[in-house]
Scaffold this motif. Structure first.
Motif, PDB file in Angstrom:
ATOM      1  N   LEU A 280       0.815  -1.213   0.000  1.00  0.00           N
ATOM      2  CA  LEU A 280       0.000   0.000   0.000  1.00  0.00           C
ATOM      3  C   LEU A 280       0.846   1.260   0.000  1.00  0.00           C
ATOM      4  N   GLY A 281       2.165   1.089  -0.153  1.00  0.00           N
ATOM      5  CA  GLY A 281       3.044   2.240  -0.330  1.00  0.00           C
ATOM      6  C   GLY A 281       3.741   2.732   0.908  1.00  0.00           C
ATOM      7  N   ALA A 282       3.593   2.041   2.040  1.00  0.00           N
ATOM      8  CA  ALA A 282       4.187   2.511   3.289  1.00  0.00           C
ATOM      9  C   ALA A 282       5.667   2.152   3.381  1.00  0.00           C
ATOM     10  N   ASP A 283       6.363   2.899   4.228  1.00  0.00           N
ATOM     11  CA  ASP A 283       7.725   2.553   4.663  1.00  0.00           C
ATOM     12  C   ASP A 283       7.558   1.664   5.886  1.00  0.00           C
ATOM     13  N   VAL A 284       7.926   0.387   5.774  1.00  0.00           N
ATOM     14  CA  VAL A 284       7.565  -0.603   6.785  1.00  0.00           C
ATOM     15  C   VAL A 284       8.783  -1.074   7.574  1.00  0.00           C
ATOM     16  N   THR A 285       8.627  -1.065   8.896  1.00  0.00           N
ATOM     17  CA  THR A 285       9.609  -1.690   9.785  1.00  0.00           C
ATOM     18  C   THR A 285       8.923  -2.851  10.485  1.00  0.00           C
ATOM     19  N   LEU A 286       9.522  -4.031  10.376  1.00  0.00           N
ATOM     20  CA  LEU A 286       8.977  -5.241  10.986  1.00  0.00           C
ATOM     21  C   LEU A 286       9.866  -5.650  12.154  1.00  0.00           C
ATOM     22  N   VAL A 287       9.323  -5.589  13.366  1.00  0.00           N
ATOM     23  CA  VAL A 287      10.033  -6.044  14.562  1.00  0.00           C
ATOM     24  C   VAL A 287       9.630  -7.499  14.769  1.00  0.00           C
ATOM     25  N   MET A 288      10.575  -8.397  14.556  1.00  0.00           N
ATOM     26  CA  MET A 288      10.270  -9.824  14.417  1.00  0.00           C
ATOM     27  C   MET A 288      10.827 -10.633  15.571  1.00  0.00           C
ATOM     28  N   GLY A 289       9.933 -11.303  16.282  1.00  0.00           N
ATOM     29  CA  GLY A 289      10.340 -12.210  17.340  1.00  0.00           C
ATOM     30  C   GLY A 289      10.545 -13.608  16.802  1.00  0.00           C
ATOM     31  N   ASN A 290      10.217 -14.599  17.620  1.00  0.00           N
ATOM     32  CA  ASN A 290      10.353 -16.004  17.236  1.00  0.00           C
ATOM     33  C   ASN A 290       9.239 -16.369  16.252  1.00  0.00           C
ATOM     34  N   THR A 291       9.606 -16.827  15.054  1.00  0.00           N
ATOM     35  CA  THR A 291       8.608 -17.099  14.011  1.00  0.00           C
ATOM     36  C   THR A 291       8.886 -18.433  13.342  1.00  0.00           C
ATOM     37  N   GLN A 292       7.883 -18.902  12.575  1.00  0.00           N
ATOM     38  CA  GLN A 292       7.997 -20.182  11.876  1.00  0.00           C
ATOM     39  C   GLN A 292       8.111 -20.025  10.365  1.00  0.00           C
ATOM     40  N   VAL A 293       8.015 -18.813   9.863  1.00  0.00           N
ATOM     41  CA  VAL A 293       8.059 -18.568   8.423  1.00  0.00           C
ATOM     42  C   VAL A 293       9.008 -17.410   8.129  1.00  0.00           C
ATOM     43  N   GLN A 294       9.328 -17.264   6.837  1.00  0.00           N
ATOM     44  CA  GLN A 294      10.239 -16.203   6.428  1.00  0.00           C
ATOM     45  C   GLN A 294       9.494 -14.872   6.337  1.00  0.00           C
ATOM     46  N   PRO A 295      10.133 -13.773   6.736  1.00  0.00           N
ATOM     47  CA  PRO A 295       9.476 -12.467   6.653  1.00  0.00           C
ATOM     48  C   PRO A 295       9.325 -12.020   5.207  1.00  0.00           C
ATOM     49  N   PRO A 296       8.404 -11.090   4.939  1.00  0.00           N
ATOM     50  CA  PRO A 296       8.223 -10.596   3.574  1.00  0.00           C
ATOM     51  C   PRO A 296       9.439  -9.807   3.100  1.00  0.00           C
ATOM     52  N   ALA A 297       9.614  -9.751   1.802  1.00  0.00           N
ATOM     53  CA  ALA A 297      10.744  -9.018   1.212  1.00  0.00           C
ATOM     54  C   ALA A 297      10.461  -7.518   1.215  1.00  0.00           C
ATOM     55  N   ASN A 298      11.534  -6.754   1.099  1.00  0.00           N
ATOM     56  CA  ASN A 298      11.466  -5.294   0.928  1.00  0.00           C
ATOM     57  C   ASN A 298      10.810  -4.572   2.091  1.00  0.00           C
ATOM     58  N   VAL A 299      11.028  -5.084   3.300  1.00  0.00           N
ATOM     59  CA  VAL A 299      10.670  -4.352   4.510  1.00  0.00           C
ATOM     60  C   VAL A 299      11.894  -4.364   5.421  1.00  0.00           C
ATOM     61  N   HIS A 300      11.993  -3.355   6.274  1.00  0.00           N
ATOM     62  CA  HIS A 300      13.107  -3.274   7.205  1.00  0.00           C
ATOM     63  C   HIS A 300      12.817  -4.189   8.390  1.00  0.00           C
TER      64      HIS A 300
END
Length: 411
Positions: A237-257
């Motif tokens: 949707l055009g935002a500048d995205v920062t993803l604060v990522m803890g313990n996860t089971q999948v890969q984070p999306p591309a092109n986000v910080h």
């Protein structure tokens, strides 16, 4: 709507092939650039010259009759098409399409194209009702082929029933509606792409880890999928995205910080570092409420039948952010097992959220680890929207659309 659209028209060998002349004429009158491919059987009912005269384009029927040395004809037609329309579509060509056969000019072009494909079946009523034909049409529909249902009435074979090629005027109307919807979809996508343009969105995802000793820790079942879907939607949707990522089971999306964290305190520190510049903060992470009072530097050895751990309360990230909120739009999540609305609305008030997203994690297809979710979105006035079980990506898009509308209303 058809002006300048390149339509590859496949004409196959049924008596309804004679209607292709009227269909070509109507499409050309609407401004379409029509390129006809005929099967050998179709040429038993109508001539190439007729359709060439009506379209003012070369008519193709032989895969090996290459008339332009600079291109391979079936690939060129497949690539240039805005739409491939097969009308009439016999049981034979439907079977070829369903099973990936490529033994003539039309079937080869159909396999090569990435353009939308639309077919208008025409055949005897018993052929149309045959399980093999119905199965083939179901296969094509599942792959995205659009169907123009045949009409009912007197058939050329003498039977009365379903199987007559739909009238050319109706086919043209269907084609026009398709391109209208396509253009409308493009406009909507372009609008969506700029919905959060210039906004900074911070999303938390996954579970936190609270260490007991070097080999053990406290965590939860959060997979991170919901938070990742929100981050991806905000990016789209055009935002500048920062993803604060803890313990996860999948890969984070591309092109986000991405800022990887472990504990609740780590997550709070990461979010606090982004807080002042954030426009929207979405707390989708499952944060541990408590942590061990003492973290052992060496592995705890087994002693006796019981082991007691003293836990102390973690920082409540959402509540802390709610107290600090100035211009930020704050969204929280509430995963509940009972009294969902009561707990969600109490949480929204206590933690000073703008929206709270509640779900009943006891419901099938909802909550941790699933690809789907069912949520109730609340604000201070009550229920904003209820979404039944849908993909988490759809929940994310709807949630961010609501947030964008609310922010625009503030401004």
């Amino acid at each position: 709507m058809l002006n300048g659209k390149k339509i590859v028209l496949g004409v196959t060998g049924g008596i309804a092939a004679y209607k292709a002349a009227t269909l070509c004429s109507r499409l050309v009158q609407k401004g379409a650039d029509v390129h006809v491919i005929m099967t050998n059987s179709a040429k038993q009912f109508i001539t190439e010259l007729t359709l060439q005269t009506l379209t003012r384009n070369v008519v193709y029927s032989d895969t090996f009759d290459e008339r332009e040395p600079s291109v391979v004809s079936h690939i060129h037609l497949a690539d240039m098409a805005d739409l491939v329309l097969v009308a009439p579509a016999t049981a034979n060509v439907i079977a070829k399409m369903a099973h990936g056969m490529a033994d003539d000019m039309l079937s080869t072009t159909l396999l090569a194209t990435t353009a939308p494909v639309m077919i208008a079946p025409a055949m005897n009523v018993h052929m149309y009702d045959h399980p093999a034909v119905q199965h083939n049409m179901c296969l094509l529909t599942e792959r995205g082929t659009m169907m123009i249902e045949p009409g009912e009435g007197q058939l050329a074979c003498g039977y009365v029933g379903k199987g007559r090629l739909e009238e050319p005027e109706t086919i043209v109307d269907v084609v026009e509606r398709f391109f209208e919807q396509q253009e409308s979809g493009k406009r909507e996508r372009n609008e969506q792409l700029s919905l959060l343009s210039g906004k900074k969105v911070v999303v938390t995802a996954g579970g936190t880890i609270e260490r007991i000793d070097p080999v053990r820790y406290i965590t939860n079942d959060s997979s991170g999928k919901m938070g990742f879907a929100i981050a991806a939607a905000a990016r789209d949707l055009g935002a500048d995205v920062t993803l604060v990522m803890g313990n996860t089971q999948v890969q984070p999306p591309a092109n986000v910080h991405v800022i990887p964290v472990k504990s609740a305190q780590d997550m709070y520190d990461a979010v606090a570092g982004q807080w002042d510049d954030a426009d929207i903060v979405v707390k989708a992470a499952a944060v541990a409420d408590y942590r061990p009072k003492e973290v052992y530097t060496e592995k705890i050895k087994k002693k006796g039948d019981t082991l007691s751990l003293e836990l102390v309360k973690n920082i409540d990230i959402l509540e802390t952010l709610g107290k600090q909120k100035s211009h930020q739009f704050l969204i929280g999540f509430a995963a509940e097992t009972n009294s969902m609305e009561m707990y969600a609305r109490e949480k929204l008030e206590r933690k000073n959220c703008d929206l709270i997203v509640a779900n009943d994690v006891t419901q099938a297809g909802v909550g941790f680890g699933t690809d789907t979710n069912a949520v109730h979105i609340y604000d201070r006035e009550g229920l904003v929207e209820e979404l039944q079980v849908v993909a988490k990506e759809e929940v994310a898009r709807r949630l961010l659309s609501i947030a964008a509308e609310r922010i625009a209303g503030r401004n």
